[in-house]
Design a protein around this motif. Structure first.
Motif, PDB file in Angstrom:
ATOM      1  N   LYS A 170       0.831  -1.210   0.000  1.00  0.00           N
ATOM      2  CA  LYS A 170       0.000   0.000   0.000  1.00  0.00           C
ATOM      3  C   LYS A 170       0.857   1.247   0.000  1.00  0.00           C
ATOM      4  CE  LYS A 170      -4.197  -1.523   2.252  1.00  0.00           C
ATOM      5  NZ  LYS A 170      -5.042  -1.544   3.442  1.00  0.00           N
TER       6      LYS A 170
ATOM      7  N   GLU B 206      -1.113  -4.586   2.060  1.00  0.00           N
ATOM      8  CA  GLU B 206      -1.052  -4.742   0.599  1.00  0.00           C
ATOM      9  C   GLU B 206      -2.368  -4.372  -0.085  1.00  0.00           C
ATOM     10  OE1 GLU B 206       2.105  -8.492   0.183  1.00  0.00           O
ATOM     11  OE2 GLU B 206       0.028  -8.915   0.659  1.00  0.00           O
ATOM     12  N   ASP B 207      -2.234  -3.841  -1.300  1.00  0.00           N
ATOM     13  CA  ASP B 207      -3.367  -3.638  -2.195  1.00  0.00           C
ATOM     14  C   ASP B 207      -3.271  -4.652  -3.331  1.00  0.00           C
ATOM     15  OD1 ASP B 207      -4.965  -1.605  -1.190  1.00  0.00           O
ATOM     16  OD2 ASP B 207      -3.665  -0.030  -1.981  1.00  0.00           O
TER      17      ASP B 207
END
Lengths: 78, 78
Positions: A11, A70-71
């Protein structure tokens, strides 16, 4: 067979030490202008044809992605 | 700034134990139909605008990719 590609990346705002390391290695090799290097995962898989998007999204949330840091996004291609 | 995305993945025929592990984890979670799971790297970086393709290809061959066991492709977007 549907071919699924999942992209998982840190991210914005989350430190990415692996990316920082690669960035300084690139600078050492002479590529001084490389910036904001971020390293994530690229996951490919095959699924039977059909509407897989909901299932892939579930897989991401349950296993493939740590949503704290995280994305992700994914593509499903026939 | 040009936004560069590099995709690095195990070559066909090269064993991918990480992919196999994730595949069996997906099966355990009930996604029995997931197959051929392969895990690679997804690298993003920024470069100044201009014709960067040759440079990015060089970076891949020199640092980002182990060409013995990995293939790659990349996209450069303005």
């Amino acid at each position: 067979m549907a071919r699924v590609k999942v992209f998982v990346y840190p991210k914005k705002g989350v430190l990415d030490p692996q990316g920082k390391t690669v960035e300084s290695a690139l600078h050492t090799l002479g590529y001084k202008k490389a910036s904001n290097v971020r390293i994530g995962k690229y996951i490919e898989m095959e699924l039977p044809d059909g509407d897989n998007k909901k299932m892939v999204d579930e897989m991401c949330r349950k296993l493939l992605v740590n949503s704290v840091i995280e994305d992700y996004h994914f593509e499903v291609a026939a």
